[in-house]
Design an enzyme around this catalytic site. Structure first.
Site, short mmCIF file in Angstrom:
data_model
loop_
_atom_site.label_atom_id
_atom_site.label_comp_id
_atom_site.label_asym_id
_atom_site.label_seq_id
_atom_site.Cartn_x
_atom_site.Cartn_y
_atom_site.Cartn_z
N GLU A 193 40.67 53.23 32.25
CA GLU A 193 40.57 52.85 33.66
C GLU A 193 40.96 51.39 33.79
OE1 GLU A 193 36.46 53.38 34.51
OE2 GLU A 193 36.62 55.55 34.46
N LYS A 199 40.12 47.64 34.90
CA LYS A 199 38.90 46.87 35.01
C LYS A 199 39.01 46.04 36.29
CE LYS A 199 35.76 44.19 32.20
NZ LYS A 199 35.38 43.14 33.13
N TYR A 223 32.91 54.13 39.31
CA TYR A 223 33.41 54.57 38.01
C TYR A 223 32.35 55.14 37.09
CZ TYR A 223 32.00 49.73 37.27
OH TYR A 223 31.31 48.56 37.27
N LYS A 245 41.00 42.71 27.87
CA LYS A 245 41.29 41.74 28.93
C LYS A 245 42.74 41.27 28.84
CE LYS A 245 37.10 40.31 30.68
NZ LYS A 245 36.49 39.13 31.14
N CYS A 260 42.51 5.33 56.05
CA CYS A 260 42.17 4.35 57.08
C CYS A 260 41.04 3.42 56.65
CB CYS A 260 41.80 5.06 58.39
SG CYS A 260 40.25 5.96 58.30
N CYS A 263 35.94 11.93 56.56
CA CYS A 263 36.22 10.64 57.18
C CYS A 263 35.86 10.78 58.65
CB CYS A 263 37.70 10.29 57.01
SG CYS A 263 38.18 8.93 58.12
S1 IVH Z 1 32.04 50.67 32.92
C1 IVH Z 1 28.29 50.09 30.17
N1 IVH Z 1 34.32 50.63 34.18
O1 IVH Z 1 33.04 45.23 34.03
C2 IVH Z 1 29.21 49.36 31.03
N2 IVH Z 1 33.01 48.65 34.21
O2 IVH Z 1 31.39 44.04 31.45
C3 IVH Z 1 29.66 50.20 32.13
N3 IVH Z 1 33.98 46.82 35.50
O3 IVH Z 1 29.79 44.69 34.93
C4 IVH Z 1 30.74 49.57 32.88
N4 IVH Z 1 35.79 47.89 36.15
O4 IVH Z 1 31.22 45.50 36.77
C5 IVH Z 1 33.23 49.92 33.84
N5 IVH Z 1 36.34 50.77 35.30
C6 IVH Z 1 35.27 50.08 34.96
C7 IVH Z 1 35.07 48.75 35.38
C8 IVH Z 1 33.93 48.06 34.96
C9 IVH Z 1 35.13 46.77 36.22
C10 IVH Z 1 33.02 45.70 35.34
C11 IVH Z 1 31.61 46.11 35.59
C12 IVH Z 1 30.78 45.55 34.48
C13 IVH Z 1 31.76 44.78 33.68
C14 IVH Z 1 31.53 45.13 32.24
#
Ligand code: IVH
Length: 672
Positions: A115, A117, A228, A315, A412, A427
């Site tokens: 998925e 992030k 998600y 990342k 100024c 200012c």
């Molecule tokens: S799964 C057990 N899926 O990333 C962790 N997290 O460090 C379950 N996030 O705080 C998270 N997209 O807010 C998951 N497709 C995704 C995500 C996602 C963003 C964020 C989430 C979480 C952080 C994880």
């Protein structure tokens, strides 16, 4: 049926109708009715619920418009802790992760779900008997803030689940609240309009918005939510993929970008594919998340105290560079706010050369602990302007000195002020500080205000230097000789400038109201005030209470409007603009009805036309009693196809049995 029952039925039908259009709009981007019609339905429901408060329900779509003030957010314990994800930054890390999974699962085969992030704020939603009962932020993972009132205003969080669907009586949904890039830009543009410093990035904007006390403001900020994950006891699903499908079915907003991958090679393909494609999405993403699909296998893999062993994030690298901080300069804006800007040794970043970066305010400089001569890191995130994110302390020169914020206006010399609790320095020399004077003129002439595009920054500077213009009202007093004598001006350019100024007198009242630069009155607020008070005299007379009674006009704006009209300088300024002939009254457009030939028919226009502009053809439809729709649906009768209409529209229209007509056929219809 008793009267009570009839009222309840009417309320319920209205709610169903609004929910239907809402879902259609937010989940499928289809609008079967205009925004106006939608607002009318909602207003009707609001009025009915006000009249019969005993029949209000927490899942009513009226909850979306806010109206709740939360003074302190209550802390609540998560039923299931909100863990975080282990991060990885390289493909090797992922291959290692895959090896660990394979080892722990022994001889079993397994799939992954990949998925995106999403870069926003994590949220946990509880549904009881199909109704949203609680929304909580992540907090420290064990406890978070109860932000239910604010979450209810987010259109993509269902307040109740779809009828006739099966779902557990009690369960939790996890997801990410986000602000679309466009919405972020819209808010920042408005902030700029009113001289406020822009918000740093969509994520900060989201977390700030979710913690606002007034849910009405949250509602105006159009947040989004992607879900998600699903949690609960004895859920009727065996895998993450099934969870996503189920969530989608019962009304949740699931990003369609996920993919099942049978091995780590396919995962790497997904990562490569989205590396650039993600830039085209309306929201920000900072990586991808890889999850083992089977719930059984997830259980067997388990979790550490911090994160599950069945998932990992990858990342994407934030584009960052290191360069020399040559100097810090200070810019003074139209409202007198002072913004520090870093001057950098030019460096390549994300395909552009970066020479400057924003440092926001004195607090940010303190936080970064920067010194002139330092090697600093610059990054380009969601922001359009790059920012300094840190200092390479290893390379700090021994003779460098701590950076001191200026005490006097660099333009100024006036002593700067800083109001308690505010991050910015100001200012206070409004009437004589050059950039403030020039800034007010630049604000006045911009496209969304008086639209004098024959006047540029350079000419404003010349006019100011030659003491020809000190306020925007002076523009209307300029004569040919005064402009002609300026350097670089010939007969033609002089006439062009004067014509541009003179033409601007035709701009409507709402533009004038925005142009005059009342603090906190941006373009949208100006429109609302113009529509409500009709002319400047009514607005000048309006009391604080009359102002705050207007929807979306808060105390801060009301106070600022009152303040503006109390000042003698401003009274004089308005008088001068009135004398120049600007519009200080709203122009009420009468609806012209030429015939009823199209009564009862709906139209969609697409492509380019020979004898009409796009607005022109729409006008012709309404003038003859027809209705214009904004998308193709079963409610549409005619699609007027111009040149260059996309093929997808044609296919969709044909599929739904919509009649496709040419421009000529349309003209015939109205001339019949
Ligand atoms: S799964 C057990 N899926 O990333 C962790 N997290 O460090 C379950 N996030 O705080 C998270 N997209 O807010 C998951 N497709 C995704 C995500 C996602 C963003 C964020 C989430 C979480 C952080 C994880």
């Amino acid at each position: 049926m008793s009267t009570e029952e009839a009222i309840q039925k009417e309320l319920e039908e209205l709610r169903e109708k609004i929910n239907y259009y809402n879902d259609l709009y937010y989940q499928q981007s289809i609008s079967e009715i205009s925004d106006y019609e939608f607002d009318m339905l909602l207003e009707k429901l609001i009025a009915l619920e006000k009249k019969y408060p005993q029949f209000r329900t927490p899942d009513s779509p009226t909850q979306r418009v806010g109206g709740t003030i939360t003074k302190v957010f209550e802390t609540v314990e998560h039923r299931y802790p909100m863990l975080s994800l282990a991060n990885s930054y390289s493909k090797e890390d992922l291959v290692d992760f895959d090896k660990r999974v394979a080892k722990l699962l022994g001889s079993e085969t397994y799939d992954y779900i990949c998925e995106l992030k999403f870069d926003g704020v994590a949220i946990s939603l509880t549904y009881e008997n199909g109704q949203l009962s609680q929304a909580v932020t992540r907090g420290d993972g064990m406890r978070g803030d109860n932000i239910t009132a604010n979450a209810r205003t987010i259109r993509t969080i269902p307040l109740r689940l779809k009828k006739n669907m099966e779902f557990p009586a009690l369960f939790e949904v996890r997801g990410e609240v986000l602000m679309a890039k466009k919405e972020f830009q819209r808010i920042n543009l408005e902030r700029e309009d009113i001289g406020e410093t822009p918000l740093a990035n969509p994520r900060n904007a989201t977390s700030g918005t979710l913690k606002m006390q007034d849910s009405t403001v949250v509602s105006q900020r159009r947040l989004n939510c992607f879900l998600y994950g699903m949690l609960g006891e004895n859920l009727p699903i065996q895998s993450h993929q099934e969870a996503l499908e189920k969530l989608n079915q019962i009304g949740f907003n699931i990003s369609p970008t996920y993919r099942k991958c049978k091995d780590i090679t396919e995962v790497l393909d997904y990562i490569n594919e989205w590396e650039t494609k993600r830039e085209t999405l309306p929201v920000e993403t900072d990586g991808i998340v890889i999850k083992v699909n089977s719930y059984g296998q997830q259980d067997r893999l388990g979790a550490t105290a911090k994160s599950p062993r069945w998932a990992i994030s990858y990342k994407y690298k934030a584009e960052s560079a290191q360069t020399l901080l040559k100097d810090v300069i200070f810019q003074v804006g139209r409202t007198g706010s002072v913004t520090p800007v870093a001057l950098l040794k030019p460096v390549q970043l994300a395909g552009t050369t970066v020479k400057r970066a924003s440092l926001h305010n004195a607090n940010e400089i303190k936080r970064l602990n920067i010194r002139i001569g330092d090697q600093v890191y610059v990054e380009k995130g969601g922001e359009i302007i790059p920012k300094v994110t840190g200092v390479n302390l290893d390379l700090r020169k021994e003779d460098s000195v701590p950076f001191e914020f200026i005490t006097n206006c660099p333009e100024c010399g006036t002593l700067l002020e800083r109001k308690p609790g505010e991050a910015n320095h100001y200012c206070p020399n409004q009437n004589n500080c050059p950039p403030q004077i020039k800034g007010r003129i630049e604000h006045f002439i911009q496209r969304r205000a008086m639209n004098i595009d024959s006047l540029g920054e350079k000419t404003i500077e010349q006019l100011f230097k030659n003491q020809l213009v000190k306020t925007p009202a002076d523009l209307y007093k300029l004569n040919f000789d005064q402009v002609f004598q300026l350097e670089g001006f010939k007969q033609q350019s002089t006439n062009k400038l004067l014509k541009g100024i003179s033409d601007s007198k035709k701009m409507p009242f709402e533009n004038v109201l925005f142009a005059i630069g009342i603090r906190y009155v941006g373009r949208t607020v100006a429109e609302k005030l113009a529509r409500q008070f009709k002319n400047i005299d009514n607005l000048a007379k309006a009391s604080f209470l009359e102002l705050t009674a207007v929807p979306e006009i808060g105390e801060r704006i009301a106070w600022s409007v009152n303040n503006f009209f109390e000042s003698e300088d401003n009274k004089h300024y308005i008088e001068e603009l009135k004398k120049a002939g600007l519009n200080f009254e709203i122009e009420e457009k009468e609806e012209i009805r030429k015939s009823n030939k199209l009564e009862g028919s709906t139209f969609l226009v697409s492509g380019v036309f020979q004898s009409y502009s796009r607005d022109g053809i729409k006008e012709a439809i309404t003038e003859n009693g027809g209705k214009v729709l904004s998308s193709i649906s079963s409610k549409l009768n005619f699609l007027i196809a111009g040149d260059k209409m996309g093929p997808a529209k044609k296919v969709k229209a044909e599929k739904l049995g919509v009649k496709i007509i040419s421009e000529e056929q349309f003209t015939e219809m109205i001339n019949r």
